[in-house]
Design a protein around this motif. Sequence first.
Motif, PDB file in Angstrom:
ATOM      1  N   THR A  90      42.080  34.025  36.178  1.00  0.00           N
ATOM      2  CA  THR A  90      41.808  35.338  36.961  1.00  0.00           C
ATOM      3  C   THR A  90      40.194  35.729  37.114  1.00  0.00           C
ATOM      4  O   THR A  90      39.545  35.599  36.105  1.00  0.00           O
ATOM      5  CB  THR A  90      42.307  36.555  36.054  1.00  0.00           C
ATOM      6  OG1 THR A  90      43.647  36.201  35.683  1.00  0.00           O
ATOM      7  CG2 THR A  90      42.093  37.729  36.536  1.00  0.00           C
ATOM      8  N   GLN A 102      33.978  47.842  35.819  1.00  0.00           N
ATOM      9  CA  GLN A 102      35.240  47.311  35.067  1.00  0.00           C
ATOM     10  C   GLN A 102      34.722  45.794  34.438  1.00  0.00           C
ATOM     11  O   GLN A 102      35.217  45.555  33.099  1.00  0.00           O
ATOM     12  CB  GLN A 102      36.301  46.958  36.163  1.00  0.00           C
ATOM     13  CG  GLN A 102      37.057  48.305  36.520  1.00  0.00           C
ATOM     14  CD  GLN A 102      38.146  48.004  37.281  1.00  0.00           C
ATOM     15  OE1 GLN A 102      38.991  46.866  37.242  1.00  0.00           O
ATOM     16  NE2 GLN A 102      38.855  48.727  37.947  1.00  0.00           N
ATOM     17  N   ASP A 108      35.033  45.276  30.136  1.00  0.00           N
ATOM     18  CA  ASP A 108      35.706  44.346  29.603  1.00  0.00           C
ATOM     19  C   ASP A 108      35.094  43.182  28.972  1.00  0.00           C
ATOM     20  O   ASP A 108      35.486  42.600  27.994  1.00  0.00           O
ATOM     21  CB  ASP A 108      36.570  43.679  30.930  1.00  0.00           C
ATOM     22  CG  ASP A 108      37.714  42.620  30.430  1.00  0.00           C
ATOM     23  OD1 ASP A 108      38.666  43.112  29.707  1.00  0.00           O
ATOM     24  OD2 ASP A 108      37.539  41.433  30.366  1.00  0.00           O
ATOM     25  N   GLY A 113      37.483  42.122  26.103  1.00  0.00           N
ATOM     26  CA  GLY A 113      38.761  42.656  26.693  1.00  0.00           C
ATOM     27  C   GLY A 113      39.649  41.342  27.315  1.00  0.00           C
ATOM     28  O   GLY A 113      40.770  41.220  26.841  1.00  0.00           O
ATOM     29  N   GLN A 143      40.299  40.369  30.077  1.00  0.00           N
ATOM     30  CA  GLN A 143      41.319  40.387  31.268  1.00  0.00           C
ATOM     31  C   GLN A 143      40.434  39.427  32.298  1.00  0.00           C
ATOM     32  O   GLN A 143      41.319  39.143  33.164  1.00  0.00           O
ATOM     33  CB  GLN A 143      40.654  41.657  31.753  1.00  0.00           C
ATOM     34  CG  GLN A 143      41.478  42.363  33.063  1.00  0.00           C
ATOM     35  CD  GLN A 143      41.297  43.696  33.459  1.00  0.00           C
ATOM     36  OE1 GLN A 143      40.655  44.428  33.000  1.00  0.00           O
ATOM     37  NE2 GLN A 143      41.921  44.097  34.630  1.00  0.00           N
ATOM     38  N   TYR A 144      39.509  39.017  32.290  1.00  0.00           N
ATOM     39  CA  TYR A 144      39.092  37.788  33.304  1.00  0.00           C
ATOM     40  C   TYR A 144      38.741  36.460  32.779  1.00  0.00           C
ATOM     41  O   TYR A 144      37.777  36.592  31.749  1.00  0.00           O
ATOM     42  CB  TYR A 144      37.887  38.386  34.133  1.00  0.00           C
ATOM     43  CG  TYR A 144      38.201  39.916  34.631  1.00  0.00           C
ATOM     44  CD1 TYR A 144      39.177  40.239  35.655  1.00  0.00           C
ATOM     45  CD2 TYR A 144      37.437  40.955  34.259  1.00  0.00           C
ATOM     46  CE1 TYR A 144      39.399  41.407  36.260  1.00  0.00           C
ATOM     47  CE2 TYR A 144      37.722  42.305  34.532  1.00  0.00           C
ATOM     48  CZ  TYR A 144      38.578  42.439  35.755  1.00  0.00           C
ATOM     49  OH  TYR A 144      38.981  43.763  36.146  1.00  0.00           O
TER      50      TYR A 144
END
Length: 426
Positions: free
Chosen positions: A27, A67, A71, A76, A78-79
């Motif tokens: 991602t 963001q 993150d 986090g 997320q990426y």
Amino acid sequence: MSFKNALCAASTIALMAGSSATAESLTIAIVNNGHMINMQTVAEAYTAETGVELNWVSLEEGVLREQVTSDTATGGGQYDIINIGMQEAPIWGAAGWIEPLEFGADYDVDDILPAMREGLSHDGTLYAAPFYGESSMVMYRKDLTDAAGVTIADNDSWDNVMAAAAAMHDPDNGVYGACLRGKPGWGDNMAFITTVVNSFGGAWFDADYRPQLDSTEWNAAINFYVELLGSYGPPGSEGNSFNEILALYNEGKCGLWIDATIAASFLEVDGVAYAQSPNAGNPVGANWLWAWAMAIPAGSPNAEAASDFIEWATSKDYVQAVGNHPDFGWGSVPTGQRASTYAIPEFQAAAAFADAEMAAIESAAPGATDLKPYVGVQFAAIPEFPEVGSAVAQEMAAALSGAKSVEDALAAAQAAAEAIMTEAGY
């Protein structure tokens, strides 16, 4: 080298570098600028060769920063890969937020322009690889300046730039003399505004890191900026940043634009000429230095596969792949990151802006000086700057829109900056 062969070569590098990578998908958070959008198409071949699916999260610049920062700072997860720049890379690397990058010999890290390599490193370790690099310059409609009987020179005075904008300004026919950033954000309006302040002899902080927004230099620079854009800019300029102005320019609505050199890759109008950034007697800091780069958040379970993709996407072979791609071509390759790109004959033939872009990058002066104690041209490389810059950006947009006087906006900006820096312990 053919398009097919270039992609195969690039894919081979990726496979050799990361044959043990097991991730099935990555991602990737990217800024919604042209070169990043193009990468999604070019990278389809990467997925075909490696089997790694690429999930793209494309965000407007300010939203991306918010963001990605949130993150990454909180772990986090997320990426797997994030777009960051020169403000974040050395600070986040030192803090352990992002992984150090090491690539194979074929990657040729020494081919990356020194300004980009140094700006994305901490203590000699590269923490983000430049996808493209940039400075800033004047992009103007020479057909309009010729018709108006005015000229724009390299490192011209701001007074001459104002006169040229006035001469080209023809709102009845949909042409505005100057299109400049006004949208609030530390990397939006403040990127351009800071270079104006620098050229007027101002700085963000003094040697004790006390904010300097109440200085005479800031006052003069902001009054000039508001007058220039308020008199000769398009309506609603306080809502315009890079993408909005690019659209206006390509619609034939802008006489001159001072912004990222990378914009030249996406200009679609005829008659464009280029000049080095103007100054008000102090050329140091009149043109910025930046790279949109790719980094890996610390602790990513897919770090090896992410590194393999970054190695491919920032390689010489990727440049060849874009140049030979039927949808793009040599005028659309990412620039400002590798010296070898500027030696490619096809690129030289397609990129009339190449010499001006390289001159701007090489003349950018990010180092600390007697005038400013911090590293960075259009930003300060300290952890607190994004918060300070964002607060000041709102006040400058208010001054541009007429919601506040310049003096009131600067006073509010100074108070906000002092509060943030005091809270941080300066």
